[in-house]
Design a protein around this motif. Structure first.
Motif, PDB file in Angstrom:
ATOM      1  N   VAL A 184       0.527  -1.168  -0.020  1.00 49.66           N
ATOM      2  CA  VAL A 184      -0.288  -0.401   0.401  1.00 49.66           C
ATOM      3  C   VAL A 184       1.146   1.061   0.449  1.00 49.66           C
ATOM      4  O   VAL A 184       1.668   1.070   0.984  1.00 49.66           O
ATOM      5  N   GLU A 185       0.814   2.047  -1.198  1.00 50.49           N
ATOM      6  CA  GLU A 185       1.302   3.164  -1.044  1.00 50.49           C
ATOM      7  C   GLU A 185       0.604   4.400  -0.563  1.00 50.49           C
ATOM      8  O   GLU A 185      -0.032   4.478  -0.894  1.00 50.49           O
ATOM      9  N   HIS A 186       0.942   5.051   0.192  1.00 50.28           N
ATOM     10  CA  HIS A 186       0.528   6.499   0.698  1.00 50.28           C
ATOM     11  C   HIS A 186       1.951   7.896   0.937  1.00 50.28           C
ATOM     12  O   HIS A 186       2.531   7.697   1.209  1.00 50.28           O
ATOM     13  N   ARG A 187       0.960   8.539   0.098  1.00 45.08           N
ATOM     14  CA  ARG A 187       1.845   9.607   0.337  1.00 45.08           C
ATOM     15  C   ARG A 187       4.129   9.769   0.026  1.00 45.08           C
ATOM     16  O   ARG A 187       4.690  10.094   0.864  1.00 45.08           O
ATOM     17  N   GLY A 188       4.208   9.019  -1.013  1.00 48.88           N
ATOM     18  CA  GLY A 188       5.056   7.903  -1.291  1.00 48.88           C
ATOM     19  C   GLY A 188       6.080   7.661  -0.752  1.00 48.88           C
ATOM     20  O   GLY A 188       7.235   6.806  -0.230  1.00 48.88           O
ATOM     21  N   VAL A 189       5.121   6.466   0.623  1.00 51.35           N
ATOM     22  CA  VAL A 189       6.034   5.665   1.507  1.00 51.35           C
ATOM     23  C   VAL A 189       5.058   4.435   1.261  1.00 51.35           C
ATOM     24  O   VAL A 189       3.856   4.445   0.759  1.00 51.35           O
TER      25      VAL A 189
END
Length: 85
Positions: free
Chosen positions: A13-18
């Motif tokens: 899962v990706e969120h704000r580049g993480v």
């Protein structure tokens, strides 16, 4: 045994580049310890550090070939209280 044989990678899962990906064991995890209650009849001992005793400190003697799990706050009957009684 390789890491891929013991752990399965979950959906990332990706969120704000993480990017975070969960890891799942491929086998049922097994505890590598026994409890205090299980070990006391087998010779595991907890005593005072010396004759004067010290409330936050105890001496543990573990003659077993096993790791023992001691829960924080587990009551030890016969241990000194904070008031010295």
């Amino acid at each position: 045994m390789t890491l891929q044989e013991t752990i399965q990678l979950g959906e990332p899962v990706e969120h704000r580049g993480v990017v975070i990906a969960p890891l799942f064991p491929r086998r049922q995890p097994q505890a590598q310890y026994v409890t205090l209650e299980e070990t006391l009849p087998l010779g595991f001992r907890i005593t005072e550090v010396d004759e004067a005793g010290s409330v936050p400190e105890l001496l543990v003697v573990n003659p077993l070939d096993a790791n023992v799990l001691l829960y924080d706050g587990e009551e030890l009957v016969g241990a000194k209280s904070r008031t010295g009684s």
